[in-house]
Scaffold this active site. Structure first.
Site, PDB file in Angstrom:
ATOM      1  N   ARG A  75      35.300 -94.638  53.847  1.00  4.45           N
ATOM      2  CA  ARG A  75      34.661 -93.494  53.684  1.00  4.45           C
ATOM      3  C   ARG A  75      34.593 -93.004  52.150  1.00  4.45           C
ATOM      4  NH1 ARG A  75      36.208 -89.675  57.839  1.00  4.45           N
ATOM      5  NH2 ARG A  75      35.868 -88.266  56.051  1.00  4.45           N
ATOM      6  N   ASP A  78      31.935 -88.846  60.755  1.00  8.07           N
ATOM      7  CA  ASP A  78      31.465 -89.280  59.765  1.00  8.07           C
ATOM      8  C   ASP A  78      30.557 -90.124  59.471  1.00  8.07           C
ATOM      9  OD1 ASP A  78      32.363 -91.456  60.701  1.00  8.07           O
ATOM     10  OD2 ASP A  78      34.003 -91.815  59.223  1.00  8.07           O
ATOM     11  N   TYR A 101      39.899 -96.847  63.736  1.00 13.76           N
ATOM     12  CA  TYR A 101      39.651 -96.635  65.108  1.00 13.76           C
ATOM     13  C   TYR A 101      40.766 -97.764  65.824  1.00 13.76           C
ATOM     14  CZ  TYR A 101      35.674 -93.443  64.605  1.00 13.76           C
ATOM     15  OH  TYR A 101      35.061 -92.476  64.508  1.00 13.76           O
ATOM     16  N   PRO A 125      33.361 -92.785  70.152  1.00 10.67           N
ATOM     17  CA  PRO A 125      32.856 -92.352  68.759  1.00 10.67           C
ATOM     18  C   PRO A 125      32.876 -93.504  67.762  1.00 10.67           C
ATOM     19  CG  PRO A 125      35.241 -91.648  69.289  1.00 10.67           C
ATOM     20  CD  PRO A 125      34.900 -92.514  70.390  1.00 10.67           C
TER      21      PRO A 125
END
Lengths: 634, 634
Positions: free
Chosen positions: A249, A29, A257, A333
């Site tokens: 987001r 993202d 995370y 990530p």
């Protein structure tokens, strides 16, 4: 990204995907400024900006008896890019690239197609017109596909209308049926963008180096219900029992995370996913973020992964078969670098394969993919190893220096992480020999790097435009004639002399625009010329410039989009007439710059150095006489 | 625009069009800043900006023996709007509105549907739940439609793939077939947006006032091949034999408005179109623009019209049937005001009809359409009469004062032409009584006018956003709590007191958010609250504000989009923390402001004046107990 180039350059290509659908939710993202600059050159950055969540700061929270916001790091140098760190679902990025492929060609992604074998005949590798690769494909029939979407296992619930934007929903629901079939495809080139467990890589017997770490992380995309103050700001939160990352987001979602488990050292390389659930991830967040509350009703997506750092030892076989993205590099990530690096891999490779297949550039240019991208993959892993360490739990009693370390790392790696510096070495498409290493190279116009973006005014209409948009990714190289202050008669004369040289036959052959093979079906010449002067906009006219810089077509008229001016525009605060200064170009003398099709600087020189520039182009472009009947099938 | 509101507010409506297709090329093209601000509130302004041609200047060319550029008028006050004068084909605007209707509802435009009769039963007009209107519709079957598109006669050539963007091309080519059918529709409301020759207007026997002039003009959209220096800039060119307008457009097109003929005075009201051809228009341009050259290969569209100024004497029948756009006003099409005024008519009317049909607002609110828009139509015609005169040929020997007159007119009418001032009078939705006319009204927060757009920072994520985008056109009224500098304990207390009052039962009834009927299927309350404070962003936290200003949902979490800050943002040059100053709001005292669903200011008052605000809402909104089972069929 590679497929974009095939579409844009009119290449006869196949785009096959074993997935039944595009991605709709979750996955990567994070978008870095440089990626957004490339999207602008591809024509859809306005769609990204409209939907995405932006941010420019990172907050660090640490446990000092209670959780406190310890530092606020400014991650963006305000004027280094039109764009900032941005988050948008990978599914939407796919949407925009798919739409762009659709708008530029008849190519379509063929889904539920699997590869069954890959053969490469090395003997044919040296013959540009040969098809040395044989791929057996099998298209799965609708009856074999028993799930509505292959993402199913990742979800708590099925995707519903509310989860998707209308264009994605139609994509998901309006698919037709397809019949099973088997095919043998002969290809000139193959690009394997098939992920961490790349089938292509295995067929080529290419090893990976590196290993998994002991750390297992969970990721959840949720609409958070929490009184934590920084749910909408990128935050690194180190509570008493661990560190989590909070990434806001689009559409109200926040991604977390979360470290969920540490495997025993030396235990099995793979772990048992089944024990990790959203509920478990949630309780870990609650633990770390306490005394703040955390809960959710809506979970858009979640997954679990073991942090590994692996890199493929080779990324090409004979410059005919290539690996890109996760097939080359996998890592943690959490920095948004996976998607960005992979998109940029595809962008770097795509134009080279497309133009080699089109007969426009010399096939040896393909060697630069390995040269330019493999070292970056290594840098990425080095960076990631350092970065991941910051997330390991602080041992009790140890001084917490996380904030300092992170600030240090950010400063040191910022230009790399944002994608602003790529450090491409010298090659036939990056000329560092001419004036490389010496003081004559303008500070911010270094071959092998991006051209620093500015807003310029179009001379004909006066409207400002970002260079990232006006230098379109359409497959052409671009000569930027930085003409300087053309009110000065001496400078004007230099431009006239240059223009004459650009337009006329010389001892070294035909004029530069007629010298090289075009892009069949797209452009007669693979070179486009833009002029950027720095005289005040109102004191110069479009027609003051020689015609070769603003050519006339008897159908489309004069090329008004080719003359630009580095002058302030009262109605645009970003167009401030500072490009020459920041590029380090002398306003009195100007400069000649060549931009590669992928927006990186290939060559710079003085306005008189037409010979040097021709040499550069001779090194990469195929001369016209050489290209009779080049087939476009790849 | 009216249909947008039906889609957005979930109204059971029919949208019928006798045209077989949307418009694809030609027609209106000028967009004024205010229209673009409204598009932003509708959610598609980024698409307009991506495709459109912008400009901020007008050049005047006059004949002084030879043609000279006499003046360059700056038509835009740089900081008055995020947007400038812009041109984009009406066909694209239709595309964006159609897409928005599609995204917000199941409504679709039904094409090739004609109206055969319209009956209005006045006796039922006073009953909100009655269906006083009967319309006979006939859907034309595919076999009756013998042309691929009804625009055909306007073209030299058929539309081809190259003329259209992919989404329009698919719209044109992928239409299905339809069967003939007849229907009788009972409706609560009818809006006739059926153009200068409005069938609806004729059925209602509403007269028009005004007349045609003697002047016949031609319009051509061409890709000009010309050495005239200002082909890409808006220009008024007065040559020896007449005046033309040069209007640059998107996709390399330039539009020319060209006087082609003067009818004999007193001659027939209508003229013979057939004698006017693109060739004739071209030769007129060549004549006027000489010694510059002019020619074209590509003509996207052309038409001929007789300048007329006409206005309908009434624009409603019983506030049940309405006329909007060209059905009300026709005039010379050279200032981009026709499309803008018409779009704004529909925008003004649409939310009122939608919310009246939904049972959200009192039906008498519909009277304000006539009150607000009819006087503007008159102003438009007054303006147009003056404007058109500037284009009449200068008589030989007479002093040419065109430039001065145009500059004068521009200055005088700028705020009107741009749509920045609408002068809406007092009504149940524009409260000028409370502090109307006296010094307490903030300079730029006058009820009946637009709220001056600014970029504000979201308190939760720090990202800047234009007010034009954050104040979404979703059908709700909005309370703007201009909270002032909330670091001041006294001010903080005032906000807490206000919040308490907003959230709790009072002597006057239920709390304001629970007091009124919602928008069925869309929003429980027709009122949304935004807070805009002016303390420095980093010195205040989202959770510092009372919960009624940032409510918690157990599904979607806290309403992070509701607290905003008027502070500068280093990464956005347009977000400069000047909104309070320019709105004329005291940073120490704050202000309470109500924005109507169409982005106009309805009411302003002090932070303590909850009673005044409730009075305002009581005047327009339906209280909850009154709305049991209101049908939504219109």
């Amino acid at each position: 990204m590679a497929a974009y180039w095939m579409a844009r350059c009119g290449i006869n290509a196949r785009i096959i995907d074993k997935r039944e659908t595009k991605i709709f939710v979750g996955h990567a993202d994070g978008l870095r400024p440089r990626t957004l600059e490339l999207f602008d050159s591809m024509g859809f950055q306005h769609r990204v900006l409209h939907e995405a969540s932006e941010s420019t700061e990172v907050n660090l929270w640490v446990d000092q008896g209670k959780l406190v916001r310890q530092a606020l790091l400014d991650m963006t140098q305000a004027d280094h890019s039109p764009y900032h760190n941005t988050r948008l679902s990978q599914g939407r990025i796919e949407r925009f690239i798919l739409d762009s492929i659709h708008e530029n060609s008849n190519l379509r992604v063929e889904r539920s197609v699997i590869t069954e074998s890959l053969e490469y005949d090395e003997k044919l590798g040296g013959e540009p017109e040969a098809y040395p690769i044989t791929v057996n494909l099998r298209t799965l029939g609708s009856e074999e596909l028993n799930t509505p979407n292959s993402d199913k296992q990742s979800f708590e619930n099925e995707i519903t209308h509310e989860d998707l934007l209308p264009d994605d929903w139609e994509d998901l629901t309006q698919r037709g049926t397809q019949k099973e079939k088997a095919e043998i495809v002969k290809a000139k080139y193959v690009i394997g963008c098939d992920g961490a467990h790349s089938w292509t890589r295995k067929q080529l017997d290419i090893a990976t180096e590196g290993s998994n770490t002991d750390h297992i992380w969970g990721v959840i995309d949720v609409v958070a219900i929490s009184n934590f103050p920084d749910i909408k700001r990128v935050s690194v939160v180190t509570g008493a029992t661990g560190t989590i990352l909070v990434i806001p987001r689009e559409r109200g979602i926040t991604r977390f995370y979360v470290p969920v488990q540490i495997c025993e050292a030396g235990a099995s390389d793979r772990f048992d996913r089944s024990i990790i659930t959203p509920k478990l991830i949630k309780s870990r967040v609650q633990e770390i973020i306490a005394p703040y509350t955390f809960d959710f009703e809506i979970c858009d997506w979640w997954t679990v992964y073991q942090i590994g750092q692996r890199i493929a030892t080779q990324i090409t076989r004979g410059d005919r078969i290539f690996l890109a993205g996760d097939a080359v590099h996998t890592h943690s990530p959490k920095m948004g670098l996976g998607m960005n690096m992979s998109l940029q891999d595809g962008f770097n490779l795509g134009w080279k394969v497309a133009l080699a297949a089109a007969g426009t550039i010399k096939p040896e240019t393909l060697e630069t993919y390995d040269l330019e991208r493999h070292p970056l993959a290594k840098m990425l892993l080095d960076f990631d190893r350092l970065w991941v360490n910051l997330f390991l739990d602080i041992k009790p009693g140890e001084k917490d220096t996380k904030a300092e370390s992170m600030a240090d790392m950010s400063a040191k790696f910022e230009n790399f992480a944002h994608g602003w510096n790529v450090y491409y070495p010298a090659s036939n498409i990056v000329s560092k020999s001419a004036d490389g290493g010496d003081a004559r190279i303008p500070q911010n116009l270094a071959p092998g790097e991006r051209i620093f973006p500015f807003k310029l005014r179009n001379q004909a209409d006066g409207c400002p435009q970002w260079t990232t948009r006006l230098l379109k990714s359409d497959g052409r190289f671009r000569i930027l004639v930085m003409a300087g202050d053309v009110r000065d008669p001496v400078q004007k004369q230099r431009i006239e002399k240059l223009s004459q040289a650009l337009g006329t036959q010389s001892a070294s052959g035909s004029p530069i625009l007629d010298r090289y093979a075009g892009i069949p079906g797209r452009f007669e010449s693979p070179i486009d010329i833009f002029t950027i002067h720095c005289a005040p906009w109102r004191e110069v006219e479009f027609f003051d410039f020689p015609e070769v810089l603003r050519p006339l077509s008897m159908v489309t008229g004069y090329a008004y989009e080719k003359i630009w001016c580095d002058d302030a525009c009262i109605f645009d605060r970003y167009c401030d007439g500072t490009a020459y200064e920041k590029w380090g170009v002398d306003r009195a003398l100007g400069k000649l710059v060549v931009i590669r099709p992928d927006q990186y600087i290939g060559w710079t020189g003085d306005l008189e150095d037409l010979q040097g520039m021709t040499q550069y182009f001779d090194g990469v472009l195929v001369k016209k006489s050489h290209v009779d009947g080049a087939s476009m099938l790849i």
